[in-house]
Design a protein around this motif. Sequence first.
Motif, PDB file in Angstrom:
ATOM      1  N   ILE A  71       0.807  -1.214   0.000  1.00 59.68           N
ATOM      2  CA  ILE A  71       0.000   0.000   0.000  1.00 59.68           C
ATOM      3  C   ILE A  71       0.846   1.274   0.000  1.00 59.68           C
ATOM      4  O   ILE A  71       0.377   2.344  -0.393  1.00 59.68           O
ATOM      5  CB  ILE A  71      -0.965   0.004   1.216  1.00 59.68           C
ATOM      6  N   VAL A  72       2.098   1.165   0.400  1.00 57.49           N
ATOM      7  CA  VAL A  72       2.948   2.350   0.574  1.00 57.49           C
ATOM      8  C   VAL A  72       3.005   3.233  -0.672  1.00 57.49           C
ATOM      9  O   VAL A  72       2.759   4.439  -0.603  1.00 57.49           O
ATOM     10  CB  VAL A  72       4.360   1.945   1.039  1.00 57.49           C
ATOM     11  N   PRO A  73       3.324   2.705  -1.867  1.00 54.39           N
ATOM     12  CA  PRO A  73       3.423   3.588  -3.034  1.00 54.39           C
ATOM     13  C   PRO A  73       2.089   4.125  -3.538  1.00 54.39           C
ATOM     14  O   PRO A  73       2.074   5.006  -4.409  1.00 54.39           O
ATOM     15  CB  PRO A  73       4.081   2.691  -4.092  1.00 54.39           C
ATOM     16  N   LEU A  74       0.981   3.642  -2.993  1.00 49.68           N
ATOM     17  CA  LEU A  74      -0.336   4.085  -3.431  1.00 49.68           C
ATOM     18  C   LEU A  74      -0.861   5.262  -2.619  1.00 49.68           C
ATOM     19  O   LEU A  74      -1.922   5.817  -2.938  1.00 49.68           O
ATOM     20  CB  LEU A  74      -1.338   2.926  -3.340  1.00 49.68           C
ATOM     21  N   LEU A  75      -0.124   5.662  -1.581  1.00 49.09           N
ATOM     22  CA  LEU A  75      -0.559   6.733  -0.693  1.00 49.09           C
ATOM     23  C   LEU A  75       0.051   8.066  -1.103  1.00 49.09           C
ATOM     24  O   LEU A  75       1.083   8.129  -1.772  1.00 49.09           O
ATOM     25  CB  LEU A  75      -0.184   6.395   0.753  1.00 49.09           C
ATOM     26  N   ASP A  76      -0.597   9.151  -0.646  1.00 43.86           N
ATOM     27  CA  ASP A  76      -0.090  10.492  -0.946  1.00 43.86           C
ATOM     28  C   ASP A  76       1.072  10.876  -0.046  1.00 43.86           C
ATOM     29  O   ASP A  76       1.952  11.643  -0.448  1.00 43.86           O
ATOM     30  CB  ASP A  76      -1.224  11.524  -0.784  1.00 43.86           C
ATOM     31  N   HIS A  77       1.052  10.348   1.174  1.00 42.72           N
ATOM     32  CA  HIS A  77       2.119  10.678   2.121  1.00 42.72           C
ATOM     33  C   HIS A  77       2.252   9.535   3.122  1.00 42.72           C
ATOM     34  O   HIS A  77       1.263   8.927   3.524  1.00 42.72           O
ATOM     35  CB  HIS A  77       1.795  11.978   2.875  1.00 42.72           C
ATOM     36  N   VAL A  78       3.487   9.252   3.502  1.00 40.53           N
ATOM     37  CA  VAL A  78       3.781   8.249   4.527  1.00 40.53           C
ATOM     38  C   VAL A  78       4.643   8.924   5.580  1.00 40.53           C
ATOM     39  O   VAL A  78       5.643   9.573   5.240  1.00 40.53           O
ATOM     40  CB  VAL A  78       4.514   7.031   3.926  1.00 40.53           C
ATOM     41  N   ASP A  79       4.262   8.795   6.852  1.00 42.81           N
ATOM     42  CA  ASP A  79       5.027   9.497   7.887  1.00 42.81           C
ATOM     43  C   ASP A  79       6.408   8.864   8.059  1.00 42.81           C
ATOM     44  O   ASP A  79       6.661   7.743   7.595  1.00 42.81           O
ATOM     45  CB  ASP A  79       4.251   9.583   9.208  1.00 42.81           C
ATOM     46  N   ALA A  87       6.476  -0.185   6.025  1.00 43.35           N
ATOM     47  CA  ALA A  87       5.157  -0.824   6.085  1.00 43.35           C
ATOM     48  C   ALA A  87       4.173   0.124   6.748  1.00 43.35           C
ATOM     49  O   ALA A  87       4.523   0.848   7.684  1.00 43.35           O
ATOM     50  CB  ALA A  87       5.230  -2.142   6.853  1.00 43.35           C
ATOM     51  N   VAL A  88       2.948   0.105   6.270  1.00 37.69           N
ATOM     52  CA  VAL A  88       1.863   0.942   6.796  1.00 37.69           C
ATOM     53  C   VAL A  88       0.748   0.037   7.307  1.00 37.69           C
ATOM     54  O   VAL A  88       0.372  -0.917   6.635  1.00 37.69           O
ATOM     55  CB  VAL A  88       1.312   1.883   5.695  1.00 37.69           C
ATOM     56  N   ASN A  89       0.249   0.344   8.515  1.00 37.34           N
ATOM     57  CA  ASN A  89      -0.888  -0.440   9.017  1.00 37.34           C
ATOM     58  C   ASN A  89      -2.096   0.432   9.326  1.00 37.34           C
ATOM     59  O   ASN A  89      -3.133  -0.090   9.743  1.00 37.34           O
ATOM     60  CB  ASN A  89      -0.498  -1.258  10.256  1.00 37.34           C
ATOM     61  N   THR A  90      -1.984   1.745   9.102  1.00 36.30           N
ATOM     62  CA  THR A  90      -3.099   2.648   9.370  1.00 36.30           C
ATOM     63  C   THR A  90      -3.094   3.756   8.323  1.00 36.30           C
ATOM     64  O   THR A  90      -2.060   4.380   8.084  1.00 36.30           O
ATOM     65  CB  THR A  90      -2.989   3.279  10.774  1.00 36.30           C
ATOM     66  N   VAL A  91      -4.260   3.989   7.701  1.00 32.80           N
ATOM     67  CA  VAL A  91      -4.404   5.037   6.697  1.00 32.80           C
ATOM     68  C   VAL A  91      -5.560   5.938   7.084  1.00 32.80           C
ATOM     69  O   VAL A  91      -6.638   5.456   7.464  1.00 32.80           O
ATOM     70  CB  VAL A  91      -4.665   4.440   5.292  1.00 32.80           C
TER      71      VAL A  91
END
Length: 284
Positions: A71-79, A87-91
């Motif tokens: 999901i990481v490259p599909l988001l506008d921003h990653v903290d 890795a992201v577990n909350t959007v």
Amino acid sequence: MTTPFAEVIGDPIAQSRSPVIHRFWLEQLGIKADYRACHVPQDSLAHYLSARRNDAAWRGCNVTMPHKQAIVPLLDHVDPLAARIGAVNTVVMEDGKLVGTNTDAAGFLEPLRPLLQRPHLFCMARIIGTGGAARAIVAALAPFNMVLVLAGRDELKAQALLASVDPAGEHHAVPLAHFAQATDFAFDDREGCLDLVINASALGMAGQAPLAFDFSHAPPGSICYDIVTSPVDTLFLQRARAHGFATIDGLSMLIGQADHAFRRFFDALPPRDADDRLRQLLAS
């Protein structure tokens, strides 16, 4: 009026206990909102995010396997923390942008913080697993100047994980079989030391192979922590207690990471004084 909602996504998703946690807290607080489980196949992740971006009732989602890294490259921003973990577990939506974070690290640390805040002569964690959870755990422990020994089926993957998440740390990668075989190493006096043994893999989960760990690798006074939640009382934890070690189960991390996500979704503090009742629900 449409009911606000958040959800957990994954493939599969029926096993997730996140709806039990969030719905319990919403009910306790009297918040008129919902939390759901949503099956999102791997090839539908981009479509899912596109649809939710325009849903005014959507407050965000938790992300479970196998989407935490995809999901990481599909988001506008990653903290920054989630970027370091990879890795992201909350959007959540912030100012019209999809923002990813990782609450696994904070959730993992929650039951350990009283111990980590004490002074220690030496700290070491033996970690089994090289997946997304292991990445979060390495990132969580790195600021505490802890020596990490990471074991995985692929030793090179373990080395790469340590190098990418905490390149300045004094860490070691070993094959998974290292901890399965007995050792005659004579541990020194561990007074003033903090030793952790952490199962950050799916080994020992219902339907998976058991975790092969020989407790001759655990120094006296070690704390054994298993992130598996099905079953809650894993064979690894049972064996640890039989050897006289303190244990922490996977519900501690599960509830802890959900706490931080709930705040972002619903702008409220979860009622943690009701944890005992929540644990009963989760264990039933």
